[in-house]
Design a protein around this motif. Structure first.
Motif, PDB file in Angstrom:
ATOM      1  N   ARG A 102      38.922  97.306  54.604  1.00 45.70           N
ATOM      2  CA  ARG A 102      37.938  97.778  53.751  1.00 45.70           C
ATOM      3  C   ARG A 102      37.187  97.080  52.795  1.00 45.70           C
ATOM      4  NH1 ARG A 102      34.624 101.978  53.951  1.00 45.70           N
ATOM      5  NH2 ARG A 102      33.975 102.769  51.789  1.00 45.70           N
ATOM      6  N   ASP A 103      37.722  96.148  52.255  1.00 43.23           N
ATOM      7  CA  ASP A 103      37.173  95.254  51.304  1.00 43.23           C
ATOM      8  C   ASP A 103      36.500  93.812  51.708  1.00 43.23           C
ATOM      9  OD1 ASP A 103      39.382  93.970  51.772  1.00 43.23           O
ATOM     10  OD2 ASP A 103      39.845  93.611  49.471  1.00 43.23           O
ATOM     11  N   GLU A 104      36.552  93.902  53.126  1.00 44.42           N
ATOM     12  CA  GLU A 104      35.912  92.683  54.001  1.00 44.42           C
ATOM     13  C   GLU A 104      34.492  92.229  53.437  1.00 44.42           C
ATOM     14  OE1 GLU A 104      36.397  90.676  58.035  1.00 44.42           O
ATOM     15  OE2 GLU A 104      35.598  92.744  57.981  1.00 44.42           O
ATOM     16  N   PRO A 105      33.806  93.093  53.410  1.00 43.59           N
ATOM     17  CA  PRO A 105      32.097  92.966  53.166  1.00 43.59           C
ATOM     18  C   PRO A 105      31.964  92.305  51.808  1.00 43.59           C
ATOM     19  CG  PRO A 105      32.548  95.245  54.165  1.00 43.59           C
ATOM     20  CD  PRO A 105      33.745  94.686  54.196  1.00 43.59           C
ATOM     21  N   ALA A 135      28.961  99.156  63.386  1.00 41.10           N
ATOM     22  CA  ALA A 135      27.533  99.191  62.879  1.00 41.10           C
ATOM     23  C   ALA A 135      27.616  99.278  61.492  1.00 41.10           C
ATOM     24  CB  ALA A 135      26.648  99.854  63.628  1.00 41.10           C
ATOM     25  N   GLY A 136      28.257 100.443  60.858  1.00 41.61           N
ATOM     26  CA  GLY A 136      28.329 100.627  59.458  1.00 41.61           C
ATOM     27  C   GLY A 136      29.097  99.686  58.650  1.00 41.61           C
ATOM     28  N   HIS A 137      30.082  99.130  59.205  1.00 42.44           N
ATOM     29  CA  HIS A 137      30.810  97.758  58.572  1.00 42.44           C
ATOM     30  C   HIS A 137      29.841  96.564  58.141  1.00 42.44           C
ATOM     31  CE1 HIS A 137      34.422  96.158  57.066  1.00 42.44           C
ATOM     32  NE2 HIS A 137      34.449  95.157  57.740  1.00 42.44           N
ATOM     33  N   ILE A 138      29.033  96.351  59.363  1.00 38.72           N
ATOM     34  CA  ILE A 138      28.147  95.514  59.374  1.00 38.72           C
ATOM     35  C   ILE A 138      27.084  95.488  58.353  1.00 38.72           C
ATOM     36  CG2 ILE A 138      26.356  94.208  60.652  1.00 38.72           C
ATOM     37  CD1 ILE A 138      27.878  94.683  63.390  1.00 38.72           C
ATOM     38  N   ARG A 140      27.169  97.309  55.747  1.00 31.94           N
ATOM     39  CA  ARG A 140      27.890  97.415  54.244  1.00 31.94           C
ATOM     40  C   ARG A 140      27.758  96.192  54.202  1.00 31.94           C
ATOM     41  NH1 ARG A 140      32.700  98.140  51.426  1.00 31.94           N
ATOM     42  NH2 ARG A 140      33.906  98.407  53.330  1.00 31.94           N
ATOM     43  N   THR A 141      28.294  94.988  54.996  1.00 31.46           N
ATOM     44  CA  THR A 141      28.256  93.601  54.756  1.00 31.46           C
ATOM     45  C   THR A 141      27.030  93.033  54.263  1.00 31.46           C
ATOM     46  OG1 THR A 141      30.086  93.543  56.200  1.00 31.46           O
ATOM     47  CG2 THR A 141      29.163  91.460  55.529  1.00 31.46           C
ATOM     48  N   GLY A 166      22.638 105.566  67.894  1.00 33.89           N
ATOM     49  CA  GLY A 166      22.533 105.546  66.118  1.00 33.89           C
ATOM     50  C   GLY A 166      23.065 104.269  65.564  1.00 33.89           C
ATOM     51  N   ALA A 167      24.149 103.366  66.370  1.00 32.75           N
ATOM     52  CA  ALA A 167      24.539 102.347  65.655  1.00 32.75           C
ATOM     53  C   ALA A 167      23.383 101.265  65.481  1.00 32.75           C
ATOM     54  CB  ALA A 167      25.667 101.851  66.757  1.00 32.75           C
ATOM     55  N   LEU A 168      22.753 100.934  66.228  1.00 31.17           N
ATOM     56  CA  LEU A 168      21.628  99.801  66.020  1.00 31.17           C
ATOM     57  C   LEU A 168      20.792 100.210  64.711  1.00 31.17           C
ATOM     58  CD1 LEU A 168      19.960  97.386  66.865  1.00 31.17           C
ATOM     59  CD2 LEU A 168      18.555  99.032  68.231  1.00 31.17           C
ATOM     60  N   GLU A 169      20.403 101.498  65.039  1.00 29.84           N
ATOM     61  CA  GLU A 169      19.573 102.101  63.623  1.00 29.84           C
ATOM     62  C   GLU A 169      20.207 101.705  62.201  1.00 29.84           C
ATOM     63  OE1 GLU A 169      18.069 103.684  67.226  1.00 29.84           O
ATOM     64  OE2 GLU A 169      20.275 103.667  66.402  1.00 29.84           O
ATOM     65  N   LYS A 170      21.525 101.846  62.286  1.00 34.83           N
ATOM     66  CA  LYS A 170      22.340 101.506  60.907  1.00 34.83           C
ATOM     67  C   LYS A 170      22.063 100.120  60.181  1.00 34.83           C
ATOM     68  CE  LYS A 170      26.104 104.794  61.542  1.00 34.83           C
ATOM     69  NZ  LYS A 170      27.622 105.015  61.789  1.00 34.83           N
ATOM     70  N   VAL A 171      22.513  99.258  61.307  1.00 29.95           N
ATOM     71  CA  VAL A 171      22.163  97.577  61.062  1.00 29.95           C
ATOM     72  C   VAL A 171      20.603  97.330  60.678  1.00 29.95           C
ATOM     73  CG1 VAL A 171      22.684  95.281  61.849  1.00 29.95           C
ATOM     74  CG2 VAL A 171      24.103  97.145  62.678  1.00 29.95           C
ATOM     75  N   VAL A 172      19.842  97.852  61.281  1.00 23.30           N
ATOM     76  CA  VAL A 172      18.449  97.661  61.215  1.00 23.30           C
ATOM     77  C   VAL A 172      17.940  98.013  59.682  1.00 23.30           C
ATOM     78  CG1 VAL A 172      15.820  97.843  61.842  1.00 23.30           C
ATOM     79  CG2 VAL A 172      17.529  97.625  63.663  1.00 23.30           C
TER      80      VAL A 172
END
Length: 314
Positions: A102-105, A135-138, A140-141, A166-172
Motif C-alpha cells: 500500500r505505501d510503495e508509492p 494502473a491506479g497504483h502507477i 498514485r506513484t 480504462g486503465a491507460l486513461e488513469k495513467v495519462v
C-alpha cells in the motif's frame, strides 16, 4: 551467467524449467561492461535497500547497472518482483504475485527525493491479476513523486493493460512527462518472444496516449539479434511513426539464461548506427540505438534532448 534459481532455491521461471537448454554465444568486445563497485553505487544500493524497493536494474540483470547506479540513476520497478507474463527474453521472476504494498508509492517518492533525481524512471511487472492491471497504483506513484520532488521529471514504462478498459486513461491523467511502452520485437516474432502480448494492441496503446494528451512524450523500444530482418525493423519504425511515437530505443538482446530465447546474432555497432540514421530520417525526435541501449539508459539526458528537439522543431 545468471542462474535460473533465486537465493531461496525456488524456480525463478517455472514455465521455462523443462525447456531444453539453448547455447549462449560468447559476447563480442563491444558488449562487455565494467563490474559495479564505486562508492556512489553502494550509496544508491543502500537507499534502494532501506526503502525495500525493487529495481528493474537488478531483476532484469541490466548490463548498465554499474554505470547508472554510480550516477545515482535507478529504474524503480513497482507492484512487486513477480510478473504474470512469461516472455521468452525477460529475466524478471514469473508466477502469481503478492498483494500490492500500500505505501510503495510513498517509499518510491522518498527514495527519489533522497537521491535528488532530476529525472525518474518508474516501471512495473505485468499484473494481469488486477482489475486495472495496476494502473491506479502507477498513477498514485506518479502523484506521490510530484509531491515529494516537484522538480523531478517522471518517465513511466508501463505494461500493455491488455483487456483492462480504462486503465491507460488513469495513467495519462496522472501526467507523467514521458509515457513509455516497449514493443520489444517485430510482429513476426511475437508468438515466440512475447506470447502474452499483441503487437497491434501495444501500438494502439501508444497512439491512444497521444489522442488523450498530444503534448505528452511517447517512447518505445525494440531488441535486435533475435532473428528479425532489417526490413522488419524498418517496418516497426514506420508503425511507430504512424502512431506518432517521439522516441525509439534499439538495443542488443542479451540472453539471461540457457532457458531463455537464444541470441540469433550480435548486431554490430555500425548496424546500430545505420538504424539511428534511418530512424531520424523517418521523423523521430529522439533515437537511442547502440548495443547496450536499454529503455532507461541515459533517460535523463535523453529527456533533455527530447525536449530540445521538440522546441527546435517548433
Amino acid at each position: 551467467m545468471v542462474t535460473i534459481l533465486d537465493s531461496k532455491a525456488k524456480l525463478r521461471h517455472p514455465e521455462k524449467a523443462n525447456r531444453p537448454d539453448t547455447p549462449i554465444l560468447k559476447k563480442p568486445e563491444w558488449i562487455r561492461v565494467k563490474a559495479p563497485g564505486s562508492p556512489i553505487f553502494a550509496e544508491t544500493q543502500k537507499i534502494v535497500r532501506e526503502n525495500k524497493l525493487v529495481t528493474v536494474c537488478e531483476e532484469a540483470g541490466c548490463p548498465n547497472i554499474g554505470e547508472c547506479w554510480s550516477k545515482k540513476h535507478a529504474t524503480f520497478m513497482i507492484m512487486g518482483d513477480t510478473c504474470t507474463r512469461a516472455c521468452a527474453f525477460c529475466n524478471v521472476k514469473t508466477g502469481m504475485p503478492e498483494a500490492l504494498v500500500r505505501d510503495e508509492p510513498e517509499k518510491v517518492a522518498d527514495a527519489i527525493a533522497r537521491m535528488g533525481l532530476e529525472h525518474a524512471v518508474i516501471t512495473s511487472v505485468d499484473r494481469d491479476d488486477l482489475d486495472d492491471g495496476g494502473a491506479g497504483h502507477i498513477a498514485r506513484t506518479i502523484r506521490e513523486v510530484r509531491k515529494a520532488s516537484p522538480a523531478t521529471t517522471i518517465e513511466v514504462l508501463t505494461p500493455d493493460f491488455l483487456k483492462k478498459d480504462g486503465a491507460l486513461e488513469k495513467v495519462v491523467e496522472a501526467r507523467p512527462d514521458v509515457f513509455n511502452h516497449n514493443l520489444e520485437t517485430v510482429p513476426a516474432l511475437y508468438l515466440r518472444i512475447r506470447p502474452g502480448a499483441r503487437y497491434f494492441h501495444s501500438l494502439r496503446l501508444l497512439q491512444r496516449v497521444k489522442e488523450l494528451d498530444p503534448a505528452m512524450f511517447t517512447k518505445s523500444g525494440i531488441m535486435v539479434g533475435l532473428g528479425e530482418t532489417r526490413e522488419q525493423v524498418m517496418q516497426v519504425m514506420d508503425d511507430m511513426r504512424s502512431a506518432d511515437i517521439d522516441f525509439i530505443t534499439i538495443g542488443q538482446y542479451l540472453q539471461p539464461t540457457r532457458k531463455h530465447a537464444a541470441i540469433d546474432r550480435f548486431v554490430t555497432p555500425d548496424e546500430f548506427k545505420g538504424y539511428e540514421t534511418i530512424a531520424y530520417a523517418k521523423g523521430f525526435l529522439m533515437v537511442a540505438s547502440s548495443p547496450l541501449t536499454r529503455s532507461s539508459h541515459h533517460a535523463g539526458d535523453d529527456f533533455a534532448r527530447l525536449r530540445a528537439a521538440r522546441a527546435a522543431k517548433g
